[in-house]
Design a protein around this motif. Structure first.
Motif, PDB file in Angstrom:
ATOM      1  N   THR A  21      36.409  39.147  58.615  1.00  0.00           N
ATOM      2  CA  THR A  21      35.789  38.197  59.534  1.00  0.00           C
ATOM      3  C   THR A  21      36.820  37.663  60.524  1.00  0.00           C
ATOM      4  N   HIS A  22      38.030  37.437  60.046  1.00  0.00           N
ATOM      5  CA  HIS A  22      39.118  36.974  60.918  1.00  0.00           C
ATOM      6  C   HIS A  22      39.408  38.013  61.994  1.00  0.00           C
ATOM      7  N   ASP A  23      39.478  39.274  61.595  1.00  0.00           N
ATOM      8  CA  ASP A  23      39.725  40.344  62.569  1.00  0.00           C
ATOM      9  C   ASP A  23      38.620  40.393  63.629  1.00  0.00           C
ATOM     10  N   GLU A  24      37.380  40.260  63.192  1.00  0.00           N
ATOM     11  CA  GLU A  24      36.256  40.272  64.136  1.00  0.00           C
ATOM     12  C   GLU A  24      36.346  39.094  65.110  1.00  0.00           C
ATOM     13  N   SER A  25      36.706  37.941  64.593  1.00  0.00           N
ATOM     14  CA  SER A  25      36.810  36.753  65.443  1.00  0.00           C
ATOM     15  C   SER A  25      37.939  36.896  66.454  1.00  0.00           C
ATOM     16  N   ARG A  26      39.052  37.487  66.030  1.00  0.00           N
ATOM     17  CA  ARG A  26      40.165  37.709  66.958  1.00  0.00           C
ATOM     18  C   ARG A  26      39.757  38.665  68.075  1.00  0.00           C
ATOM     19  N   ARG A  27      39.013  39.704  67.720  1.00  0.00           N
ATOM     20  CA  ARG A  27      38.529  40.645  68.738  1.00  0.00           C
ATOM     21  C   ARG A  27      37.590  39.944  69.721  1.00  0.00           C
ATOM     22  N   LYS A  28      36.716  39.100  69.176  1.00  0.00           N
ATOM     23  CA  LYS A  28      35.776  38.369  70.025  1.00  0.00           C
ATOM     24  C   LYS A  28      36.528  37.465  71.002  1.00  0.00           C
ATOM     25  N   LEU A  29      37.548  36.773  70.510  1.00  0.00           N
ATOM     26  CA  LEU A  29      38.337  35.901  71.374  1.00  0.00           C
ATOM     27  C   LEU A  29      39.054  36.710  72.451  1.00  0.00           C
ATOM     28  N   PHE A  30      39.580  37.860  72.079  1.00  0.00           N
ATOM     29  CA  PHE A  30      40.246  38.735  73.037  1.00  0.00           C
ATOM     30  C   PHE A  30      39.273  39.156  74.141  1.00  0.00           C
ATOM     31  N   GLU A  31      38.070  39.544  73.747  1.00  0.00           N
ATOM     32  CA  GLU A  31      37.062  39.953  74.726  1.00  0.00           C
ATOM     33  C   GLU A  31      36.652  38.795  75.632  1.00  0.00           C
TER      34      GLU A  31
END
Length: 73
Positions: A18-28
């Motif tokens: 979930t942390h990885d997904e959230s980091r990707r979302k923030l990057f996008e």
């Protein structure tokens, strides 16, 4: 938006995913902001950053809990 209470019920692996997904979302979201110079939902970045902080807090708690169990056992 994640609640810390709900996050504590998840396993460490699920939290890290979930942390990885959230980091990707923030990057996008950051890339979108920089390319358009305005956002349709400006609050999303703030919520995502806070979600990441919650996730990291719970991950740290779980790791310490596992470490304490290892040291005691």
């Amino acid at each position: 938006m994640y609640k810390a209470k709900d996050l504590r019920d998840q396993s460490l692996e699920e939290l890290e995913a979930t942390h990885d997904e959230s980091r990707r979302k923030l990057f996008e979201l950051n890339n979108e902001f920089r390319s358009q110079k305005k956002r349709e939902k400006p609050h999303e970045m703030k919520h995502t950053r806070k979600d990441i902080a919650r996730l990291l807090t719970v991950i740290t708690e779980k790791r310490r809990e596992n470490q304490n169990q290892t040291n005691q056992g």
